[in-house]
Scaffold this motif. Structure first.
Motif, PDB file in Angstrom:
ATOM      1  N   ASN A  27      -8.701  13.253   1.808  1.00  0.00           N
ATOM      2  CA  ASN A  27      -8.289  13.785   0.309  1.00  0.00           C
ATOM      3  C   ASN A  27      -6.702  13.443   0.053  1.00  0.00           C
ATOM      4  N   SER A  28      -6.464  11.931   0.200  1.00  0.00           N
ATOM      5  CA  SER A  28      -5.103  11.454  -0.038  1.00  0.00           C
ATOM      6  C   SER A  28      -4.996  11.610  -1.542  1.00  0.00           C
ATOM      7  N   LEU A  29      -3.863  11.603  -1.999  1.00  0.00           N
ATOM      8  CA  LEU A  29      -3.517  11.753  -3.577  1.00  0.00           C
ATOM      9  C   LEU A  29      -3.447  10.374  -4.200  1.00  0.00           C
ATOM     10  N   ALA A 130      -4.436  24.696  11.575  1.00  0.00           N
ATOM     11  CA  ALA A 130      -3.959  23.589  10.457  1.00  0.00           C
ATOM     12  C   ALA A 130      -2.982  22.985  10.748  1.00  0.00           C
ATOM     13  N   GLN A 131      -2.794  21.624  10.498  1.00  0.00           N
ATOM     14  CA  GLN A 131      -1.710  20.612  10.849  1.00  0.00           C
ATOM     15  C   GLN A 131      -0.806  20.477   9.596  1.00  0.00           C
ATOM     16  N   LEU A 132       0.425  20.882   9.680  1.00  0.00           N
ATOM     17  CA  LEU A 132       1.142  21.000   8.544  1.00  0.00           C
ATOM     18  C   LEU A 132       2.549  20.287   8.880  1.00  0.00           C
ATOM     19  N   PRO A 135       5.518  13.957   7.248  1.00  0.00           N
ATOM     20  CA  PRO A 135       5.698  12.725   7.899  1.00  0.00           C
ATOM     21  C   PRO A 135       6.373  11.663   7.352  1.00  0.00           C
ATOM     22  N   GLU A 136       6.612  11.814   6.177  1.00  0.00           N
ATOM     23  CA  GLU A 136       7.043  10.625   5.040  1.00  0.00           C
ATOM     24  C   GLU A 136       7.984   9.739   5.828  1.00  0.00           C
ATOM     25  N   LEU A 137       8.949  10.382   6.767  1.00  0.00           N
ATOM     26  CA  LEU A 137      10.150   9.314   7.179  1.00  0.00           C
ATOM     27  C   LEU A 137       9.522   8.153   8.141  1.00  0.00           C
ATOM     28  N   THR A 138       8.091   8.506   8.778  1.00  0.00           N
ATOM     29  CA  THR A 138       7.702   7.581   9.562  1.00  0.00           C
ATOM     30  C   THR A 138       6.930   6.175   8.691  1.00  0.00           C
ATOM     31  N   LEU A 139       7.078   6.533   7.445  1.00  0.00           N
ATOM     32  CA  LEU A 139       6.640   5.516   6.502  1.00  0.00           C
ATOM     33  C   LEU A 139       7.955   4.848   6.036  1.00  0.00           C
ATOM     34  N   GLY A 140       8.851   5.128   6.264  1.00  0.00           N
ATOM     35  CA  GLY A 140      10.190   4.748   5.661  1.00  0.00           C
ATOM     36  C   GLY A 140      10.532   5.242   4.479  1.00  0.00           C
ATOM     37  N   VAL A 270      16.197   8.694  -4.852  1.00  0.00           N
ATOM     38  CA  VAL A 270      16.268   8.226  -3.607  1.00  0.00           C
ATOM     39  C   VAL A 270      14.923   7.775  -3.150  1.00  0.00           C
ATOM     40  N   PHE A 271      13.851   8.436  -3.296  1.00  0.00           N
ATOM     41  CA  PHE A 271      12.537   7.888  -3.078  1.00  0.00           C
ATOM     42  C   PHE A 271      12.374   6.567  -3.718  1.00  0.00           C
ATOM     43  N   ARG A 272      12.693   6.437  -4.974  1.00  0.00           N
ATOM     44  CA  ARG A 272      12.364   5.136  -5.558  1.00  0.00           C
ATOM     45  C   ARG A 272      13.119   3.970  -4.916  1.00  0.00           C
ATOM     46  N   PHE A 287       1.521   1.282   9.863  1.00  0.00           N
ATOM     47  CA  PHE A 287       0.507   2.226   9.745  1.00  0.00           C
ATOM     48  C   PHE A 287      -0.823   1.794   9.581  1.00  0.00           C
ATOM     49  N   PHE A 288      -1.195   0.908   8.536  1.00  0.00           N
ATOM     50  CA  PHE A 288      -2.418   0.303   8.276  1.00  0.00           C
ATOM     51  C   PHE A 288      -3.093  -0.512   9.471  1.00  0.00           C
ATOM     52  N   ALA A 289      -1.906  -1.580   9.896  1.00  0.00           N
ATOM     53  CA  ALA A 289      -2.458  -2.166  11.157  1.00  0.00           C
ATOM     54  C   ALA A 289      -2.827  -1.667  12.400  1.00  0.00           C
ATOM     55  N   SER A 294      -9.029  -0.421  15.116  1.00  0.00           N
ATOM     56  CA  SER A 294     -10.125   0.082  15.426  1.00  0.00           C
ATOM     57  C   SER A 294     -11.504  -0.526  14.849  1.00  0.00           C
ATOM     58  N   LYS A 295     -11.289  -1.488  14.262  1.00  0.00           N
ATOM     59  CA  LYS A 295     -12.365  -2.448  13.619  1.00  0.00           C
ATOM     60  C   LYS A 295     -12.356  -3.673  14.172  1.00  0.00           C
ATOM     61  N   VAL A 296     -13.626  -3.682  15.129  1.00  0.00           N
ATOM     62  CA  VAL A 296     -13.549  -4.840  15.588  1.00  0.00           C
ATOM     63  C   VAL A 296     -15.143  -5.642  15.381  1.00  0.00           C
TER      64      VAL A 296
HETATM   65  C1  LIG Z   1       6.362  10.162  -4.021  1.00  0.00           C
HETATM   66  C2  LIG Z   1       5.481  10.169  -2.893  1.00  0.00           C
HETATM   67  C3  LIG Z   1       5.789  11.602  -2.043  1.00  0.00           C
HETATM   68  C4  LIG Z   1       4.628  11.740  -0.877  1.00  0.00           C
HETATM   69  C5  LIG Z   1       4.632  10.707  -0.034  1.00  0.00           C
HETATM   70  C6  LIG Z   1       3.583  11.233   0.808  1.00  0.00           C
HETATM   71  O1  LIG Z   1       2.622  12.080   1.201  1.00  0.00           O
HETATM   72  S1  LIG Z   1       3.426   9.675   2.211  1.00  0.00           S
HETATM   73  C7  LIG Z   1       1.775  10.225   3.013  1.00  0.00           C
HETATM   74  C8  LIG Z   1       1.990  11.391   4.033  1.00  0.00           C
HETATM   75  N1  LIG Z   1       0.933  11.480   5.016  1.00  0.00           N
HETATM   76  C9  LIG Z   1       0.927  11.050   6.201  1.00  0.00           C
HETATM   77  O2  LIG Z   1       1.737  10.169   6.271  1.00  0.00           O
HETATM   78  C10 LIG Z   1      -0.334  11.190   6.861  1.00  0.00           C
HETATM   79  C11 LIG Z   1      -0.959   9.981   7.051  1.00  0.00           C
HETATM   80  N2  LIG Z   1      -2.245  10.023   8.062  1.00  0.00           N
HETATM   81  C12 LIG Z   1      -2.297  10.491   9.143  1.00  0.00           C
HETATM   82  O3  LIG Z   1      -1.521  10.727   9.715  1.00  0.00           O
HETATM   83  C13 LIG Z   1      -3.858  10.460   9.892  1.00  0.00           C
HETATM   84  O4  LIG Z   1      -4.536   9.536   8.999  1.00  0.00           O
HETATM   85  C14 LIG Z   1      -4.253  11.745   9.594  1.00  0.00           C
HETATM   86  C15 LIG Z   1      -3.813  12.768  10.515  1.00  0.00           C
HETATM   87  C16 LIG Z   1      -4.265  12.381   8.337  1.00  0.00           C
HETATM   88  C17 LIG Z   1      -5.979  11.746  10.088  1.00  0.00           C
HETATM   89  O5  LIG Z   1      -6.051  11.161  11.216  1.00  0.00           O
HETATM   90  P1  LIG Z   1      -7.402  10.730  12.011  1.00  0.00           P
HETATM   91  O6  LIG Z   1      -7.194  10.356  13.231  1.00  0.00           O
HETATM   92  O7  LIG Z   1      -8.457  11.764  11.516  1.00  0.00           O
HETATM   93  O8  LIG Z   1      -7.660   9.616  10.897  1.00  0.00           O
HETATM   94  P2  LIG Z   1      -6.912   8.020  10.706  1.00  0.00           P
HETATM   95  O9  LIG Z   1      -5.718   8.272  11.014  1.00  0.00           O
HETATM   96  O10 LIG Z   1      -7.847   7.128  11.592  1.00  0.00           O
HETATM   97  O11 LIG Z   1      -7.374   7.988   9.110  1.00  0.00           O
HETATM   98  C18 LIG Z   1      -8.577   7.991   8.528  1.00  0.00           C
HETATM   99  C19 LIG Z   1      -8.521   6.963   7.460  1.00  0.00           C
HETATM  100  O12 LIG Z   1      -7.836   7.497   6.455  1.00  0.00           O
HETATM  101  C20 LIG Z   1      -6.810   6.663   5.820  1.00  0.00           C
HETATM  102  N3  LIG Z   1      -5.523   7.600   5.731  1.00  0.00           N
HETATM  103  C21 LIG Z   1      -5.052   8.485   6.130  1.00  0.00           C
HETATM  104  N4  LIG Z   1      -4.215   9.128   5.566  1.00  0.00           N
HETATM  105  C22 LIG Z   1      -3.882   8.372   4.409  1.00  0.00           C
HETATM  106  C23 LIG Z   1      -3.070   8.279   3.275  1.00  0.00           C
HETATM  107  N5  LIG Z   1      -2.268   9.338   2.959  1.00  0.00           N
HETATM  108  N6  LIG Z   1      -3.235   7.460   2.446  1.00  0.00           N
HETATM  109  C24 LIG Z   1      -4.342   6.676   2.273  1.00  0.00           C
HETATM  110  N7  LIG Z   1      -5.064   6.459   3.403  1.00  0.00           N
HETATM  111  C25 LIG Z   1      -4.995   7.286   4.407  1.00  0.00           C
HETATM  112  C26 LIG Z   1      -6.686   5.958   7.004  1.00  0.00           C
HETATM  113  O13 LIG Z   1      -5.893   4.685   6.602  1.00  0.00           O
HETATM  114  C27 LIG Z   1      -8.006   5.592   7.556  1.00  0.00           C
HETATM  115  O14 LIG Z   1      -8.531   4.818   6.874  1.00  0.00           O
HETATM  116  P3  LIG Z   1      -9.611   3.700   7.601  1.00  0.00           P
HETATM  117  O15 LIG Z   1      -8.933   3.079   8.526  1.00  0.00           O
HETATM  118  O16 LIG Z   1     -10.543   4.392   8.066  1.00  0.00           O
HETATM  119  O17 LIG Z   1     -10.038   2.830   6.236  1.00  0.00           O
END
Ligand SMILES: CCC/C=C/C(=O)SCCNC(=O)CCNC(=O)[C@H](O)C(C)(C)COP(=O)([O-])OP(=O)([O-])OC[C@H]1O[C@@H](n2cnc3c(N)ncnc32)[C@H](O)[C@@H]1OP(=O)([O-])[O-]
Length: 721
Positions: A27-29, A130-132, A135-140, A270-272, A287-289, A294-296
């Motif tokens: 349910n990503s945004l 539920a996991q709350l 984690p944005e800093l892990t994405l820079g 700052v985000f921008r 993150f994507f790499a 897992s796709k072989v």
């Molecule tokens: C101004 C903006 C401010 C906000 C910033 C943010 O929110 S930054 C975001 C902050 N959020 C995070 O940093 C959370 C990042 N996500 C995670 O940590 C983990 O994916 C999980 C814990 C949500 C689920 O773990 P799990 O082991 O059950 O599953 P999995 O990890 O294998 O993923 C399954 C599939 O979902 C995909 N996908 C997942 N999330 C996103 C996303 N946000 N988007 C797009 N795609 C996403 C993932 O690529 C994969 O696709 P594939 O390869 O199947 O095509």
């Protein structure tokens, strides 16, 4: 089946509008979701039959945050206009400042933007576990939907900065204790309780709380400043090179000093800036790499199902074998550890116990779980227990004949379905399995030391390894919390092969007169945790000497033959193992450079005699990085050219997880592409003209440089996989 993407709104007879996000799997945004949320909130605010609102996510997951694909799109185009306006428009105006009460019904996960939306609601009801987190800093980047302001106001400043800086998630149970979650209810009652809660707010039975306006958990300005001072120290310690860790503290401070709304505006600004940084580009790529590994092809898309692996035998209780056994035990897999005599076996078991106790003492494992893990271990001296194992992992010394004999024996004593894996880091799998008729079940399971802590698992397949066996090993790898990367069979496989020039180049520089401690320090400043000389100390120089000839046999045309390792061992220095190498190792203190090793280096310089005119060369720090890492890029090119990896990003992940190449640089190939193949090619060409063929650019690099193509763009025809 097509994915159902969108936002729905159902208004019940009770006057509660339930707005549901639906974008599988997390349910990503994504942009249509954000547009849908805006539309539904506007609608709900305007409709007379709606008294209160509940926000939830489909399929047991609230929301995994902003769609990270959009960041990648921004990185490709540099165009920030694809980032929707959310923070003020949706989160502040339509949600938090709505006159109708809004309750988040959280289940599964609320991460990043997902938790930020939940925090803009006037209350949060959650299902257990539920996991709350943010984690944005892990994405820079930093949270960008007001999370930097609302989290401190809900859980307190110290806890919030800790969660944000460490990207640490908490459970809904902990969230309830901290005040982030207002009620914890079974999943079946989540929606009914949330509806009732929203109506209770509407009718004044429960408070109408807007997180951004709260100050009760922030404390006084001086208390807040003291906490932020600690946070700055933490950021400096854990992420000295990450701009986002430092920026987020400034943003939080803005809100403390000038109020939450000011903080929200600064956060957006700052985000921008950060989303376009190289750090964000590297981390989003990683993150994507990582997920792509897992796709072989022909394995994960072949309609196969992983078979259950319940009992595994590990042969060899040395450092690697005991580490592998530890990793399996920690994931509740029964392990038979085999050694050749009682003394070695006891040593192996003690090492496993030590690994597990270490995790307990560092607070990473409970005593209970440690006891359970150890109860699954059985030490043996013969093959009797092998009759019902599902997998064997051989982890003995790198001796071809010994391994061949073991595999011949395994074929007789193990059941026919049993996977026969070797933890070899260098030897050709075809050679290992030469004396067997089971080549389809022979596979490489190359762990990195210490195996219970390092997350990379290189799965090496020969042309005979069956897809089922690869799939099974991938599943075991994931079960034991590793990141499996499937690679082709060659000397050194993907990681050690790509990085063999790393030490060689360092030796060449030292022999050219560059101070070895300076080399280590320049490389650690670049971002690797250890420079090449300290890394050699850690591995033990005996190993380098043992595998050197194996590499020389196949890659001899591009090897620098340095006498340094041999001289080092002759002078009684085997590295950390015996307390002396290039550095001195004493218990309880950091390694110290050993000035007396310089006489050994001098001796080596005399023997190689490569300093131009007998004088040390003069190089800048940038040149040191290039002379050490461009040969690594060059070998990476050969690995790509020969199809040892499925995709270039697999090598990025392997370099980050196996060699600790800085993740914020995106991995070795991504980094090289950021610099540009043309520049690397030209520099290597100059180096090879000055210092010899060790630096000679590979055909692949030359081709990419001349055609202006990125290194990551593979030709599909060459694959060995
Ligand atoms: C101004 C903006 C401010 C906000 C910033 C943010 O929110 S930054 C975001 C902050 N959020 C995070 O940093 C959370 C990042 N996500 C995670 O940590 C983990 O994916 C999980 C814990 C949500 C689920 O773990 P799990 O082991 O059950 O599953 P999995 O990890 O294998 O993923 C399954 C599939 O979902 C995909 N996908 C997942 N999330 C996103 C996303 N946000 N988007 C797009 N795609 C996403 C993932 O690529 C994969 O696709 P594939 O390869 O199947 O095509």
């Amino acid at each position: 089946m097509a994915k159902k993407i969108g936002v729905t709104m159902d208004v019940g007879n009770d006057g509660v509008a339930v707005i549901t996000i639906s974008n599988p799997p997390v349910n990503s945004l994504a942009s249509p979701i954000i547009a849908g949320l805006k539309e539904k909130f506007r609608d709900a605010n305007q409709r007379n039959d709606v008294r209160a609102i509940v926000l939830t996510g489909n399929n047991g997951r609230f929301c995994g945050g902003f769609d990270i694909n959009v960041f990648q799109q921004v990185h490709k185009t540099g165009d920030l206009s694809v980032m929707p306006e959310v923070s003020v428009d949706l989160v502040c105006n339509l949600m938090e400042d709505s006159r109708k009460p809004l309750v988040a019904a959280v289940e599964g996960l609320a991460l990043g933007g997902g938790l930020e939306l939940a925090m803009a609601c006037h209350a949060r009801v959650s299902a257990p576990k539920a996991q709350l987190g943010l984690p944005e800093l892990t994405l820079g980047v930093i949270p960008g939907f007001g999370g930097t302001q609302r989290l401190p106001r809900l859980v307190g400043l110290a806890k919030a900065t800790d969660m944000i800086l460490l990207s640490k998630s908490i459970s809904s149970e902990e969230g309830q204790k901290l005040g982030l979650i207002d009620a914890l209810v079974p999943p079946g009652e989540l929606l009914s309780t949330s509806r009732k809660w929203a109506l209770d707010i509407a009718d004044g039975r429960k408070p109408f709380l807007r997180s951004l306006h709260r100050t009760d958990k922030i404390g006084s300005l001086s208390e807040a400043r003291a906490i932020l001072k600690n946070s700055r120290q933490l950021a400096k310690k854990i992420a000295p090179k990450m701009p986002q860790h430092h920026a987020v503290i400034e943003v939080i401070e803005e809100g403390i000093v000038h109020g939450g709304y000011s903080g929200v505006l600064k956060e957006a600004e700052v985000f921008r800036q950060l989303v376009l940084s190289d750090t964000a580009k590297g981390l989003v790529h990683v993150f994507f790499a990582q997920r792509a590994t897992s796709k072989v092809p022909n394995v994960t898309d072949a309609g196969l199902k992983p078979r259950p692996i319940k009992k595994v035998a590990v042969i060899g209780g040395g450092l690697m074998g005991s580490g592998i056994a530890t990793a399996l035990l920690l994931s509740n897999i029964r392990v038979v550890l085999k050694e050749i005599n009682p003394e070695y076996l006891m040593k192996g078991i003690k090492t496993v116990e030590g690994n597990i106790k270490g995790l307990v003492s560092r607070g990473k494992l409970t005593q209970d779980k440690a006891g359970k893990a150890l109860s699954l271990l059985k030490g043996v001296l013969d093959y009797t227990e092998f009759k019902d194992v599902d997998m064997v992992i051989e982890a003995v010394i790198e001796n071809i004949q010994l391994k061949q004999n073991i595999f011949k024996e395994l074929e007789k004593v193990c059941p026919p379905h049993c996977i026969l894996a070797s933890n070899t880091s260098t030897i050709d799998l075809n050679v290992i399995g030469e004396k067997t008729n089971s080549k389809d079940r022979i596979v490489g399971a190359h762990f990195f030391s210490p195996a219970h802590l390092m997350t990379l698992l290189e799965i090496v397949r020969s042309e005979n390894t069956s897809p089922q066996v690869i799939l099974d090993l991938m599943a075991v790898g994931k079960a034991i919390k590793k990141v499996p990367v499937v690679v082709g069979n060659c000397i050194g496989f993907a990681v050690n092969r790509t990085f063999f020039p790393y030490t060689q180049a360092a030796h060449m520089l030292a022999n050219l007169g560059v101070d070895l401690f300076r080399i280590d320090s320049v490389i650690t400043s670049f971002g690797l945790p250890l420079g090449p000389f300290q890394l050699g100390d850690l591995a033990g120089h005996g190993i380098g000497l043992a595998v050197g000839p194996i590499y020389a046999k196949v890659y001899g045309d591009r090897m620098f033959r340095s006498p340094l390792t041999e001289l080092l061992l002759k002078s009684g220095r085997n590295g950390k193992i015996n307390g002396r190498g290039y550095y001195i190792y004493e218990k309880g203190s950091k390694p110290k450079p050993d000035p007396s090793v310089l006489s050994v280096v001098e001796e080596s310089r005399k023997l190689t005699n490569i300093m131009p005119g007998g004088k040390p060369i003069s190089v800048t720090d940038k040149e040191i990085v290039e002379m050490i890492l461009f040969p690594v890029v060059n070998e990476a090119c050969r690995v790509l050219d020969e199809g040892v990896v499925i995709r270039a990003s697999d090598l990025d992940i392997a370099s980050v997880l196996g060699m600790s190449f800085p993740s914020y640089r995106g991995g070795i190939v991504f980094w090289a592409d950021m610099i540009g193949p043309k520049y690397i090619y030209e520099r290597l060409k100059e180096m090879s003209e000055t210092y010899g063929s060790f630096f000679k650019p590979s055909r692949y690099l030359e081709e990419r440089a001349t055609k202006g193509m990125p290194l990551s763009e593979l030709k599909s025809s060459r694959s060995r996989l």
